[in-house]
Motif scaffolding. Structure first.
Motif, PDB file in Angstrom:
ATOM      1  N   LEU A   1     -12.891  -2.195 -10.343  1.00 21.70           N
ATOM      2  CA  LEU A   1     -11.481  -1.938 -10.632  1.00 21.70           C
ATOM      3  C   LEU A   1     -10.587  -3.008 -10.025  1.00 21.70           C
ATOM      4  O   LEU A   1      -9.648  -3.491 -10.667  1.00 21.70           O
ATOM      5  CB  LEU A   1     -11.083  -0.555 -10.103  1.00 21.70           C
ATOM      6  N   ILE A   2     -10.865  -3.403  -8.790  1.00 23.00           N
ATOM      7  CA  ILE A   2     -10.072  -4.445  -8.134  1.00 23.00           C
ATOM      8  C   ILE A   2     -10.199  -5.762  -8.902  1.00 23.00           C
ATOM      9  O   ILE A   2      -9.219  -6.494  -9.092  1.00 23.00           O
ATOM     10  CB  ILE A   2     -10.502  -4.612  -6.663  1.00 23.00           C
ATOM     11  N   ALA A   3     -11.419  -6.085  -9.364  1.00 26.49           N
ATOM     12  CA  ALA A   3     -11.619  -7.305 -10.150  1.00 26.49           C
ATOM     13  C   ALA A   3     -10.840  -7.240 -11.453  1.00 26.49           C
ATOM     14  O   ALA A   3     -10.252  -8.226 -11.900  1.00 26.49           O
ATOM     15  CB  ALA A   3     -13.105  -7.512 -10.424  1.00 26.49           C
ATOM     16  N   SER A   4     -10.811  -6.066 -12.073  1.00 25.40           N
ATOM     17  CA  SER A   4     -10.066  -5.892 -13.314  1.00 25.40           C
ATOM     18  C   SER A   4      -8.573  -6.071 -13.081  1.00 25.40           C
ATOM     19  O   SER A   4      -7.882  -6.757 -13.843  1.00 25.40           O
ATOM     20  CB  SER A   4     -10.346  -4.492 -13.884  1.00 25.40           C
ATOM     21  N   PHE A   5      -8.045  -5.469 -12.011  1.00 25.87           N
ATOM     22  CA  PHE A   5      -6.639  -5.642 -11.671  1.00 25.87           C
ATOM     23  C   PHE A   5      -6.319  -7.092 -11.311  1.00 25.87           C
ATOM     24  O   PHE A   5      -5.196  -7.563 -11.483  1.00 25.87           O
ATOM     25  CB  PHE A   5      -6.256  -4.722 -10.500  1.00 25.87           C
ATOM     26  N   ALA A   6      -7.319  -7.818 -10.796  1.00 25.36           N
ATOM     27  CA  ALA A   6      -7.092  -9.229 -10.454  1.00 25.36           C
ATOM     28  C   ALA A   6      -6.775 -10.050 -11.704  1.00 25.36           C
ATOM     29  O   ALA A   6      -5.958 -10.965 -11.658  1.00 25.36           O
ATOM     30  CB  ALA A   6      -8.318  -9.798  -9.735  1.00 25.36           C
TER      31      ALA A   6
ATOM     32  N   VAL B   1       0.955   0.910 -13.804  1.00 23.95           N
ATOM     33  CA  VAL B   1      -0.443   0.458 -13.793  1.00 23.95           C
ATOM     34  C   VAL B   1      -1.252   1.154 -12.698  1.00 23.95           C
ATOM     35  O   VAL B   1      -2.223   1.853 -12.973  1.00 23.95           O
ATOM     36  CB  VAL B   1      -0.516  -1.080 -13.634  1.00 23.95           C
ATOM     37  N   PHE B   2      -0.825   0.981 -11.437  1.00 22.72           N
ATOM     38  CA  PHE B   2      -1.601   1.578 -10.346  1.00 22.72           C
ATOM     39  C   PHE B   2      -1.657   3.101 -10.447  1.00 22.72           C
ATOM     40  O   PHE B   2      -2.706   3.713 -10.236  1.00 22.72           O
ATOM     41  CB  PHE B   2      -1.013   1.181  -8.992  1.00 22.72           C
ATOM     42  N   SER B   3      -0.530   3.728 -10.743  1.00 22.35           N
ATOM     43  CA  SER B   3      -0.493   5.192 -10.749  1.00 22.35           C
ATOM     44  C   SER B   3      -1.446   5.785 -11.788  1.00 22.35           C
ATOM     45  O   SER B   3      -1.982   6.879 -11.590  1.00 22.35           O
ATOM     46  CB  SER B   3       0.927   5.696 -11.000  1.00 22.35           C
ATOM     47  N   LEU B   4      -1.672   5.078 -12.875  1.00 18.11           N
ATOM     48  CA  LEU B   4      -2.606   5.558 -13.898  1.00 18.11           C
ATOM     49  C   LEU B   4      -4.022   5.612 -13.343  1.00 18.11           C
ATOM     50  O   LEU B   4      -4.749   6.601 -13.525  1.00 18.11           O
ATOM     51  CB  LEU B   4      -2.532   4.656 -15.128  1.00 18.11           C
ATOM     52  N   SER B   5      -4.402   4.561 -12.652  1.00 13.45           N
ATOM     53  CA  SER B   5      -5.729   4.521 -12.059  1.00 13.45           C
ATOM     54  C   SER B   5      -5.862   5.565 -10.948  1.00 13.45           C
ATOM     55  O   SER B   5      -6.868   6.286 -10.866  1.00 13.45           O
ATOM     56  CB  SER B   5      -6.002   3.119 -11.496  1.00 13.45           C
ATOM     57  N   TYR B   6      -4.841   5.663 -10.103  1.00 19.40           N
ATOM     58  CA  TYR B   6      -4.878   6.623  -9.000  1.00 19.40           C
ATOM     59  C   TYR B   6      -4.955   8.054  -9.521  1.00 19.40           C
ATOM     60  O   TYR B   6      -5.726   8.888  -9.014  1.00 19.40           O
ATOM     61  CB  TYR B   6      -3.636   6.426  -8.121  1.00 19.40           C
ATOM     62  N   ALA B   7      -4.154   8.344 -10.540  1.00 21.35           N
ATOM     63  CA  ALA B   7      -4.121   9.703 -11.085  1.00 21.35           C
ATOM     64  C   ALA B   7      -5.479  10.117 -11.642  1.00 21.35           C
ATOM     65  O   ALA B   7      -5.953  11.233 -11.398  1.00 21.35           O
ATOM     66  CB  ALA B   7      -3.046   9.804 -12.159  1.00 21.35           C
TER      67      ALA B   7
ATOM     68  N   GLY C   1       2.868  -8.744  -9.723  1.00 28.20           N
ATOM     69  CA  GLY C   1       1.596  -8.874 -10.416  1.00 28.20           C
ATOM     70  C   GLY C   1       0.419  -8.443  -9.556  1.00 28.20           C
ATOM     71  O   GLY C   1      -0.554  -7.873 -10.058  1.00 28.20           O
ATOM     72  N   PHE C   2       0.503  -8.722  -8.259  1.00 27.51           N
ATOM     73  CA  PHE C   2      -0.586  -8.353  -7.366  1.00 27.51           C
ATOM     74  C   PHE C   2      -0.443  -6.940  -6.802  1.00 27.51           C
ATOM     75  O   PHE C   2      -1.341  -6.460  -6.109  1.00 27.51           O
ATOM     76  CB  PHE C   2      -0.673  -9.352  -6.206  1.00 27.51           C
ATOM     77  N   ALA C   3       0.692  -6.294  -7.089  1.00 23.60           N
ATOM     78  CA  ALA C   3       0.940  -4.973  -6.510  1.00 23.60           C
ATOM     79  C   ALA C   3      -0.149  -3.950  -6.820  1.00 23.60           C
ATOM     80  O   ALA C   3      -0.588  -3.225  -5.920  1.00 23.60           O
ATOM     81  CB  ALA C   3       2.313  -4.454  -6.943  1.00 23.60           C
ATOM     82  N   PRO C   4      -0.629  -3.818  -8.082  1.00 23.13           N
ATOM     83  CA  PRO C   4      -1.699  -2.846  -8.331  1.00 23.13           C
ATOM     84  C   PRO C   4      -2.983  -3.144  -7.548  1.00 23.13           C
ATOM     85  O   PRO C   4      -3.633  -2.225  -7.044  1.00 23.13           O
ATOM     86  CB  PRO C   4      -1.938  -2.964  -9.845  1.00 23.13           C
ATOM     87  N   MET C   5      -3.324  -4.438  -7.425  1.00 23.83           N
ATOM     88  CA  MET C   5      -4.528  -4.797  -6.685  1.00 23.83           C
ATOM     89  C   MET C   5      -4.352  -4.497  -5.197  1.00 23.83           C
ATOM     90  O   MET C   5      -5.244  -3.937  -4.547  1.00 23.83           O
ATOM     91  CB  MET C   5      -4.856  -6.280  -6.894  1.00 23.83           C
ATOM     92  N   VAL C   6      -3.174  -4.867  -4.640  1.00 23.22           N
ATOM     93  CA  VAL C   6      -2.892  -4.577  -3.231  1.00 23.22           C
ATOM     94  C   VAL C   6      -2.902  -3.075  -2.995  1.00 23.22           C
ATOM     95  O   VAL C   6      -3.446  -2.584  -1.999  1.00 23.22           O
ATOM     96  CB  VAL C   6      -1.531  -5.180  -2.818  1.00 23.22           C
ATOM     97  N   ALA C   7      -2.297  -2.329  -3.914  1.00 22.83           N
ATOM     98  CA  ALA C   7      -2.254  -0.876  -3.772  1.00 22.83           C
ATOM     99  C   ALA C   7      -3.659  -0.275  -3.799  1.00 22.83           C
ATOM    100  O   ALA C   7      -3.963   0.667  -3.044  1.00 22.83           O
ATOM    101  CB  ALA C   7      -1.401  -0.270  -4.886  1.00 22.83           C
ATOM    102  N   ALA C   8      -4.524  -0.809  -4.670  1.00 18.80           N
ATOM    103  CA  ALA C   8      -5.906  -0.311  -4.741  1.00 18.80           C
ATOM    104  C   ALA C   8      -6.636  -0.562  -3.427  1.00 18.80           C
ATOM    105  O   ALA C   8      -7.472   0.246  -3.003  1.00 18.80           O
ATOM    106  CB  ALA C   8      -6.645  -0.980  -5.899  1.00 18.80           C
ATOM    107  N   ILE C   9      -6.305  -1.677  -2.762  1.00 23.44           N
ATOM    108  CA  ILE C   9      -6.914  -1.997  -1.472  1.00 23.44           C
ATOM    109  C   ILE C   9      -6.358  -1.093  -0.372  1.00 23.44           C
ATOM    110  O   ILE C   9      -7.092  -0.617   0.502  1.00 23.44           O
ATOM    111  CB  ILE C   9      -6.692  -3.482  -1.119  1.00 23.44           C
ATOM    112  N   LEU C  10      -5.035  -0.830  -0.417  1.00 22.69           N
ATOM    113  CA  LEU C  10      -4.381  -0.030   0.612  1.00 22.69           C
ATOM    114  C   LEU C  10      -4.682   1.459   0.485  1.00 22.69           C
ATOM    115  O   LEU C  10      -4.584   2.199   1.476  1.00 22.69           O
ATOM    116  CB  LEU C  10      -2.857  -0.229   0.547  1.00 22.69           C
ATOM    117  N   LEU C  11      -5.004   1.907  -0.700  1.00 19.15           N
ATOM    118  CA  LEU C  11      -5.205   3.324  -0.938  1.00 19.15           C
ATOM    119  C   LEU C  11      -6.295   3.894  -0.036  1.00 19.15           C
ATOM    120  O   LEU C  11      -7.422   3.419  -0.011  1.00 19.15           O
ATOM    121  CB  LEU C  11      -5.589   3.555  -2.410  1.00 19.15           C
TER     122      LEU C  11
END
Length: 453
Positions: free
Chosen positions: A56-61, A260-266, A381-391
């Protein structure tokens, strides 16, 4: 020898607003489709891994790579926009975005061609980013220069009405695709939304090809005010505006976290995928009404107050939105989505298109806005990837993500405070006191060249 006189272009704010809306609709249609595909499909088809989080992180990258390419597109296309005219560049961005998006829908997957698949995906994402780097700034510049004082905020807000329209169209297309059985979704279903972008491209190109060049640019060209190296002038005379606009652009992180991020998180906590897509798209669709309302409000009370209301409101309601997702209560998620995106974020989305363009004078407006805005958008642009790391794990794992969003919003608010209010400033005076210095040096250059000749 008599000088040939050409009819002067006239202001056509409504036509410019429609052209801006359509181009922005194309950009954000592709933005939302790619973001949804990155969250739901690309991690499986292009980045297979034993660890789903790594995939997922690679995809967000790859999503973020498009934002890395945006400043490059801003520099290159902004240069030609200030040298050759707004209209030509805006036609070029439409073609590039459309071709890249259609081609993504034709890509082979990792299972078919191995590493070549993600490599091609990255290349096409770079082309998308290159085009998008000029799209919003060009559309904003074009509409600001076609609009009268006191109405610039309202007409230019339609650039971001295109954002709401594009995301809504993408959802109408992607939602039934997301409901397909996995074997159909991963084989052909995900490709359809990318192919359908061709329809938006044709309509947008037709409308823009029938739009006149802006009167402001025509006057600058006629008066030999067009600069040879707009980027040089931007950083020499307007570097303070570049820093402020870049900082204010960090607010776009709220958009990518929301869409973007919220869809993955949800989906990771058990919220139905189609329900979450419907909530996100519904909140964005309601922005079709609230964005021009915010633009109108900024013409009345000013750009800065409207945007500051947004930055504070978004930071607070992001907390509620992420908390609601953690509860998996779809109705609660929808309420916070509406307040966060449809109301508060619209107060930013409806205003930044005019406010950022108004920070620069006509000879460097396209370049200045494009470069500074895209520098700030890198974080978005990097926010979803950073968020996935911080989650984190557990019911409160979303808290670091909320803090990250609040920090971005706070920086944007500080930048807005430092920017001059422009809602009532005549168009020819936009850009601040450094305009006079730039014009004086330009005249000196002209006289030197004439003397040498």
């Amino acid at each position: 020898m008599t000088k040939t006189l050409y009819p002067r272009p006239v202001m056509t704010p409504r036509r410019a607003a429609i052209a801006a809306l359509l181009g922005s609709a194309l950009e954000y249609y592709d933005f939302f489709v790619y973001g949804a595909a990155a969250a739901l499909v690309f991690n499986v088809l292009f980045f297979p891994s034993g660890d789903p989080t790594v995939a997922l992180i690679a995809s967000f990258a790859t999503f973020a790579v498009g934002y890395v390419a945006r400043p490059v597109g801003a520099v290159v296309m902004g240069h030609f926009g200030d040298r050759l005219g707004r209209k030509r560049v805006m036609l070029a961005t439409v073609i590039m975005m459309g071709v890249a998006s259609f081609a993504i829908g034709c890509l082979p997957t990792y299972d078919q061609v191995g590493l070549l698949a993600p490599a091609l995906l990255v290349v096409l994402r770079v082309v998308q980013g290159f085009s998008a780097g000029a799209e919003s700034a060009g559309a904003s510049t074009l509409t600001v220069e076609h609009s009268p004082v006191g109405r610039r905020g309202f007409f230019t807000s339609f650039v971001m009405v295109g954002y709401a329209v594009g995301c809504s169209l993408a959802t109408i297309v992607f939602l039934p695709v997301a409901l397909l059985p996995a074997e159909h979704l991963y084989s052909w279903g995900w490709r359809v939304p990318f192919w359908l972008s061709a329809v938006v491209v044709v309509i947008t190109y037709y409308v823009r090809s029938h739009l006149d060049e802006t009167p402001v640019f025509a006057e600058a060209k006629e008066g030999s005010a067009v600069r040879k190296l707009p980027l040089n002038d931007v950083f020499k005379y307007h570097w303070r505006s570049v820093i402020r606009v870049a900082g204010a652009s960090l607010m776009a992180a709220m958009q990518t976290l929301f869409a973007v991020f919220s869809l993955s998180y949800a989906t990771s906590v058990g919220v139905d995928r189609s329900a979450m897509l419907a909530v996100i798209s519904g909140a964005i669709a309601l922005s079709i009404v609230t964005i021009p309302a915010a633009g109108y409000l900024s013409d009345v009370i000013g750009r800065k107050p409207t945007m500051l209301i947004s930055s504070v409101g978004c930071a607070l309601t992001l907390v509620g939105y992420l908390w609601a997702i953690s509860t998996t209560d779809v109705l609660l998620i929808a309420v916070f989505a509406f307040v966060n995106m449809s109301l508060f974020f619209s107060c930013y989305n409806g205003v930044w298109t005019s406010f950022f363009a108004e920070q620069f004078p006509a000879p460097v407006r396209f370049t200045g806005m494009a470069v500074s805005n895209q520098l700030g958008n890198l974080v978005a642009g990097f926010a979803p990837m950073v968020a996935a790391i911080l989650l984190g794990t557990g019911p409160m794992g979303w808290v670091p993500v909320a803090v990250f969003g609040a920090v971005a919003s706070g920086i944007a608010a500080i930048a807005v405070i430092g920017m001059p209010e422009t809602s009532k400033t005549p168009t020819e005076l936009l850009g601040g006191p450094r305009v006079a210095v730039m014009k004086a040096e330009q005249e000196a250059e002209r006289l030197t060249a004439a003397h040498a000749g």
